[in-house]
Structure formats: structure tokens, C-alpha cells
Design a protein around this motif. Structure first.
Motif, short mmCIF file in Angstrom:
data_model
loop_
_atom_site.label_atom_id
_atom_site.label_comp_id
_atom_site.label_asym_id
_atom_site.label_seq_id
_atom_site.Cartn_x
_atom_site.Cartn_y
_atom_site.Cartn_z
N LYS A 117 -12.75 -7.96 3.96
CA LYS A 117 -13.52 -6.77 4.35
C LYS A 117 -13.54 -5.72 3.24
O LYS A 117 -14.55 -5.05 3.03
CB LYS A 117 -12.91 -6.18 5.62
CG LYS A 117 -13.68 -5.03 6.21
CD LYS A 117 -13.04 -4.58 7.52
CE LYS A 117 -13.80 -3.45 8.16
NZ LYS A 117 -13.21 -3.06 9.44
N LEU A 118 -12.42 -5.61 2.52
CA LEU A 118 -12.31 -4.62 1.44
C LEU A 118 -12.71 -5.20 0.08
O LEU A 118 -12.54 -4.54 -0.94
CB LEU A 118 -10.89 -4.07 1.39
CG LEU A 118 -10.42 -3.32 2.64
CD1 LEU A 118 -8.96 -2.94 2.53
CD2 LEU A 118 -11.29 -2.08 2.86
N ALA A 119 -13.19 -6.45 0.08
CA ALA A 119 -13.64 -7.14 -1.14
C ALA A 119 -12.53 -7.24 -2.18
O ALA A 119 -12.76 -7.10 -3.38
CB ALA A 119 -14.88 -6.46 -1.71
N ILE A 120 -11.30 -7.48 -1.72
CA ILE A 120 -10.17 -7.70 -2.63
C ILE A 120 -9.93 -9.20 -2.69
O ILE A 120 -9.71 -9.84 -1.67
CB ILE A 120 -8.90 -6.98 -2.12
CG1 ILE A 120 -9.14 -5.46 -2.10
CG2 ILE A 120 -7.69 -7.33 -2.99
CD1 ILE A 120 -8.01 -4.67 -1.48
N PRO A 121 -10.01 -9.78 -3.89
CA PRO A 121 -9.84 -11.24 -3.99
C PRO A 121 -8.42 -11.67 -3.60
O PRO A 121 -7.45 -10.96 -3.85
CB PRO A 121 -10.12 -11.54 -5.46
CG PRO A 121 -10.09 -10.24 -6.17
CD PRO A 121 -10.26 -9.15 -5.16
N SER A 122 -8.36 -12.83 -2.95
CA SER A 122 -7.08 -13.36 -2.49
C SER A 122 -6.95 -14.80 -2.99
O SER A 122 -7.92 -15.55 -2.95
CB SER A 122 -7.04 -13.32 -0.96
OG SER A 122 -5.81 -13.80 -0.49
N SER A 123 -5.76 -15.14 -3.46
CA SER A 123 -5.57 -16.52 -3.94
C SER A 123 -4.25 -17.07 -3.41
O SER A 123 -3.34 -16.33 -3.05
CB SER A 123 -5.58 -16.56 -5.47
OG SER A 123 -4.53 -15.78 -6.00
N PHE A 124 -4.20 -18.41 -3.35
CA PHE A 124 -3.03 -19.11 -2.84
C PHE A 124 -2.59 -20.14 -3.87
O PHE A 124 -3.40 -20.79 -4.50
CB PHE A 124 -3.34 -19.82 -1.51
CG PHE A 124 -3.57 -18.87 -0.38
CD1 PHE A 124 -2.53 -18.58 0.50
CD2 PHE A 124 -4.80 -18.26 -0.19
CE1 PHE A 124 -2.74 -17.70 1.55
CE2 PHE A 124 -5.00 -17.38 0.86
CZ PHE A 124 -3.97 -17.10 1.73
N VAL A 125 -1.28 -20.30 -4.01
CA VAL A 125 -0.70 -21.34 -4.87
C VAL A 125 0.31 -22.09 -4.02
O VAL A 125 1.26 -21.51 -3.50
CB VAL A 125 -0.02 -20.72 -6.12
CG1 VAL A 125 0.69 -21.81 -6.92
CG2 VAL A 125 -1.02 -19.97 -6.97
N GLY A 126 0.09 -23.38 -3.84
CA GLY A 126 0.99 -24.19 -3.04
C GLY A 126 1.08 -23.72 -1.59
O GLY A 126 2.13 -23.82 -0.97
N GLY A 127 -0.03 -23.19 -1.05
CA GLY A 127 -0.04 -22.74 0.33
C GLY A 127 0.51 -21.34 0.54
O GLY A 127 0.54 -20.85 1.66
#
Length: 167
Positions: A117-127
Motif C-alpha cells: 500500500k505504501l509502495a515500499i519494496p519487499s524481498s524474501f531470502v530463503g522464505g
């Protein structure tokens, strides 16, 4: 000090019909626990399928009276309002039979939705979510400022006692 036990709250595909006793809202399964532990119930209609998991856990329920019971409440389980109400009623029921539940909650989906909603990128490494400073601020806002308060309020509304702690 008191010993701890973990009890999982299983979410069904459809919410159970709500029943009440002395202001506590309970699912059919909760009612059966309450009835077996000594409450007077004039009419109780519980299917054998619903009773089976309960019967298997009754010894554990009785042996945990007075004990601290840690309950993990995941973010995905919180997404359904009817299941959230059922969870709160179950926590109130645990308190009414003498247990001392401590709810440890998640909130991954809610954090992800707020980041989007706030357009902040999110990433995951190994879950696992990679948590930079901006993501940490949003996670704290969602977990402490929203979810924690909603859970505590729901438990109180269901007839239990709750206090939200963060940190």
C-alpha cells in the motif's frame, strides 16, 4: 515458575456456529470443552467429528490448569474475521478453565499488504523477509499499532482478559 505448553489453534474451512455462556462466545468445540469440564449445558449438539480432536486433547487441557500455555496465532489465520472471533473466544475459554494463555502473534500478510500500500519494496531470502529500516518501521507499526491491539480487544470482547505487550 509455571511450565509452558504449546497448543495450536486449527482453522476450519467454515466458521463454527457461535454459542454463548455467561457472556463468553464459544464455538461448538469450545462448548464441548466447557461442558466436559463441568458446566451445565441443557442442549448441546456437537458432531462426532468435532468431538474427536477434543476428546484426544482433554487430558492435556485438564493437566494444564494453572499453567502458562503459549498459543501461536499466525498472520494467515487472522485474515478471516469469523475465525479471529473464534480464536478470541477460545482464548477466553482457556482462561475460564484455569489456563494462563500467552498469545504470540504473527502478521506477515498484514505487513506485506501495508508495504504494498505504501509502495515500499519487499524481498524474501530463503522464505524470510529481508528487513531494512523502512520495512522494520512498517512491521512495528502493523504488529504493535494494529494487530496487537485488535487481538487484545477481541479477547476482552469475548469475555477474557488481555493485555497487549510489545518489545
Amino acid at each position: 515458575g509455571p511450565s509452558s505448553s504449546a497448543i495450536a489453534h486449527e482453522a476450519g474451512s467454515s466458521p463454527p456456529r457461535r454459542l454463548s455462556h455467561r457472556g463468553l462466545r464459544m464455538s461448538r468445540l469450545s462448548w464441548l470443552i466447557f461442558a466436559i469440564l463441568g458446566a451445565t449445558v441443557s442442549a448441546l449438539a456437537v458432531t462426532a467429528a468435532a468431538a474427536h480432536p477434543l476428546v484426544k486433547s482433554l487430558g492435556r487441557v485438564a493437566s494444564n490448569a494453572g499453567q502458562v500455555v503459549v498459543v501461536k496465532y499466525g498472520g494467515h489465520a487472522m485474515s478471516n474475521a469469523a475465525l479471529a472471533d473464534s480464536f478470541a473466544a477460545d482464548i477466553a475459554l482457556l482462561q475460564s478453565v484455569g489456563m494462563k494463555p500467552v498469545v504470540v502473534h504473527g502478521g506477515g500478510p498484514q505487513i506485506g499488504a501495508m508495504l504494498e500500500k505504501l509502495a515500499i519494496p519487499s524481498s524474501f531470502v530463503g522464505g524470510l523477509r529481508v528487513t531494512d529500516e523502512a520495512t522494520m518501521e512498517i512491521a512495528e507499526m502493523v504488529l504493535a499499532g494494529s494487530i496487537n491491539k485488535k487481538i487484545a480487544a477481541s479477547i476482552c470482547q469475548a469475555g477474557g482478559r488481555a493485555l497487549g505487550l510489545t518489545g
